[in-house]
Design an enzyme around this catalytic site. Structure first.
Site, PDB file in Angstrom:
ATOM      1  N   SER A 104      78.843  95.172  63.370  1.00 12.69           N
ATOM      2  CA  SER A 104      80.199  94.637  63.318  1.00 12.69           C
ATOM      3  C   SER A 104      80.447  93.664  64.474  1.00 12.69           C
ATOM      4  O   SER A 104      79.703  92.709  64.650  1.00 12.69           O
ATOM      5  CB  SER A 104      81.199  95.795  63.293  1.00 12.69           C
ATOM      6  OG  SER A 104      82.473  95.374  62.890  1.00 12.69           O
TER       7      SER A 104
ATOM      8  N   GLU B  32      81.146  96.412  52.100  1.00  6.26           N
ATOM      9  CA  GLU B  32      81.719  96.383  53.447  1.00  6.26           C
ATOM     10  C   GLU B  32      83.227  96.601  53.465  1.00  6.26           C
ATOM     11  O   GLU B  32      83.751  97.437  54.201  1.00  6.26           O
ATOM     12  CB  GLU B  32      81.397  95.040  54.111  1.00  6.26           C
ATOM     13  CG  GLU B  32      79.928  94.760  54.331  1.00  6.26           C
ATOM     14  CD  GLU B  32      79.409  95.300  55.652  1.00  6.26           C
ATOM     15  OE1 GLU B  32      80.132  96.052  56.312  1.00  6.26           O
ATOM     16  OE2 GLU B  32      78.264  94.952  56.004  1.00  6.26           O
TER      17      GLU B  32
ATOM     18  N   HIS C 198      81.767  99.680  55.220  1.00  4.03           N
ATOM     19  CA  HIS C 198      81.528  99.135  56.552  1.00  4.03           C
ATOM     20  C   HIS C 198      81.398 100.272  57.570  1.00  4.03           C
ATOM     21  O   HIS C 198      82.276 101.115  57.706  1.00  4.03           O
ATOM     22  CB  HIS C 198      82.702  98.234  56.941  1.00  4.03           C
ATOM     23  CG  HIS C 198      82.535  97.531  58.260  1.00  4.03           C
ATOM     24  ND1 HIS C 198      81.650  96.509  58.433  1.00  4.03           N
ATOM     25  CD2 HIS C 198      83.154  97.710  59.466  1.00  4.03           C
ATOM     26  CE1 HIS C 198      81.723  96.065  59.688  1.00  4.03           C
ATOM     27  NE2 HIS C 198      82.621  96.789  60.334  1.00  4.03           N
TER      28      HIS C 198
END
Length: 521
Positions: free
Chosen positions: A201, A324, A447
């Site tokens: 991320s 995600e 995610h």
């Protein structure tokens, strides 16, 4: 005579700043926690670039995990003072080292945590370096870095010139940590000639910038980027406007006054002035804390620098998760902003992201995907005033379609773009798509779900099944092979040949990425 039943002596490490004493964790494995790699960024050093730490005499205990960087507490993303209920503090520039053997010479993995540039910590439970070290066989180092406005504020206001070197402070912190690792990791059993920087991320987007940063050159040799790559870079005028909004919200006339402002006022204000829609903040015109093309710290767009060969000598392993944005669809499903007002609004957002034929793309999504919905109460149980006149079913469909689009726009397509430009520049890139569903189909490969495997959290989540263990071992085995050999066990990415993106957690084992049906893009 040595007592064979006596506990092994506590390990020590001689660094450039002094001697450290850590703790044994299992056999020869050891932990050294809370090591300063820069001076505390407090008082006159708030909003200033990292400075070297003060050396110490004698032996410093390195047995307690440091506080995470100062940040807000949220019900959805943490508890107590920060994620996982851990303490947070402005005095945060410390790192943790987990080593299988302080006397060895092993590959080094430097983990840059994620958290949207606003949250996160280098300490457990958010970052479990012990598990990552055990699964990969590497010496794992996890540094803190400043987040939110304290780490990513772009100098603006009447005294901005006095703070020109204070842009992208989080990136400067990461760079300082990498220099420390290069200079000291041999004392912990790590190989200073085999350092891989890895992250997910915001951490991975940071690595995208580190690849092109001259000040970081020579501090690492390979990079693993998961759920982040290039493309999340704010222009200086937009970032300056955000800083000016922050000053007004805090009640500070300039950055000098902000340096002296109460911390809690800054933390509250930094959240109030940013865009709350995670999709909008990641598309052109979005407003949030993060990497800024400031001209001083980031002098060139990382994509352009990498295309020109800046990272050609650094092998890359680039991954993304299949679903995600399901994370944000679930977390913020009760908020109206994740639901497009109508189909036209979604088409306009696609056009903003550079889609050439948005209506054709929407048709392709509808034809190729029927995504399972996250729990419906989080998506449709909203106050009436937050819903448009469309039916709940239409609202859910548009929300699903937006989730598919944002997954591609923010993560999957950017990951492949990085692989393509790295390959075209003469460098090496391997790609993978993580498609495991640890919490089942409604959540998909959301995610951050790869961390459940990389940090071996299967048991604590009661999902320690043979199938999930196989996914864990495939992912961490690929990382381990890449750390050692610069190749994860499958061919490098080749955009014009057979499918070369490895799919982990689903079949087929190799796929085209991005999928051919995205051609309207």
């Amino acid at each position: 005579m040595t007592d064979p039943h006596a506990a092994p002596a506590a390990p020590t490490a001689h660094t450039s700043d002094g001697v450290l004493r850590g703790t044994r964790t299992d056999g020869t494995a050891a932990l050294f926690a809370g090591i300063p790699f820069a001076a505390p960024p407090v008082g006159p050093l708030r909003l200033r670039p990292p400075r070297p730490p003060t050396p110490w005499e004698g032996v410093r205990e390195a047995t307690q995990f440091p506080a995470g960087p100062a940040q807000r507490s949220t019900d959805g993303l943490g508890g107590g003072d920060g994620p996982g209920g851990k303490e947070t503090s402005e005095d945060c520039l410390y790192l943790n080292v987990w080593t299988p053997d302080p006397d060895g010479r092993r590959p080094v993995l430097v983990w840059i945590f994620g958290g949207g540039f606003e949250l996160g910590t280098a300490s457990p439970p958010s970052t479990d370096g012990a598990a990552l070290s055990r699964l990969t066989g590497a010496v794992v180092v996890a540094p803190n870095y400043r987040v939110g406005a304290l780490g990513w504020l772009h100098p603006a206001g009447p005294d901005a010139e006095q703070w020109a070197d204070s842009a992208n402070l989080g990136l400067q912190d990461q760079t300082a940590a990498l220099h420390w690792v290069r200079d000291n990791i041999a004392a912990f059993g790590g190989d200073p000639d085999n350092i891989t920087v890895a992250g997910n991320s915001a951490g991975a987007f940071s690595i995208g910038a580190l690849l092109a940063r001259p000040a970081a050159r020579g501090t690492f040799h390979k990079a693993i980027l998961h759920s982040g790559s290039i493309g999340r870079l704010y222009p200086p005028d937009l970032a300056a406007g955000l800083t000016e909004n922050l000053l007004a919200e805090v009640g500070a006339e300039n950055l000098s006054e902000l340096q002296a402002a109460p911390l809690d006022r800054i933390i509250t204000a930094q959240h109030a002035v940013t865009e709350q829609d995670f999709g909008v903040r990641n598309l052109p015109g979005g407003r949030a804390w993060g990497l800024v093309h400031d001209g001083t710290v980031i002098t060139e767009d990382p994509a352009e620098a990498i295309a020109a060969g800046a990272a050609a000598g650094i092998p890359l392993l680039i991954g993304a998760n299949r679903d995600e944005f399901r994370t944000f669809q679930y977390m913020y499903g009760n908020e109206s902003y994740h639901h497009p007002a109508d189909e036209q609004a979604l088409l306009a957002e696609m056009e903003l992201a550079g889609v050439q034929h948005p209506r054709d793309l929407l048709t392709a999504y509808r034809a190729h995907h029927q995504p399972p919905h996250p729990p419906t109460e989080r998506l449709t149980d909203q106050p009436t005033e937050k819903l448009t006149e469309q039916s709940d079913e239409q609202s859910v469909e548009l929300s699903d379609l937006r989730t598919l689009f944002l997954t591609d726009a923010v993560y999957r397509r950017r990951a492949i773009r990085l692989a393509r430009i790295q390959t075209a520049a003469g460098g090496s890139a391997h790609t993978y798509l993580f498609s495991a569903e640890p919490l089942g189909p409604p959540y998909g490969a959301f995610h951050g779900c790869e961390l459940l495997y990389a940090f071996d959290q299967l048991g604590s989540l009661q999902i320690d099944t043979p199938a999930n263990r196989a996914v864990r071992d495939t992912l961490t085995g690929a990382w381990s092979a890449f750390l050692t050999h610069a190749a994860p066990g499958w061919p490098a990415y080749t955009p014009d040949h057979a499918p070369s993106t490895r799919q982990i957690g689903a079949n087929p084992p190799f796929i085209d990425e991005p999928p051919p049906y995205l051609s309207p893009w």
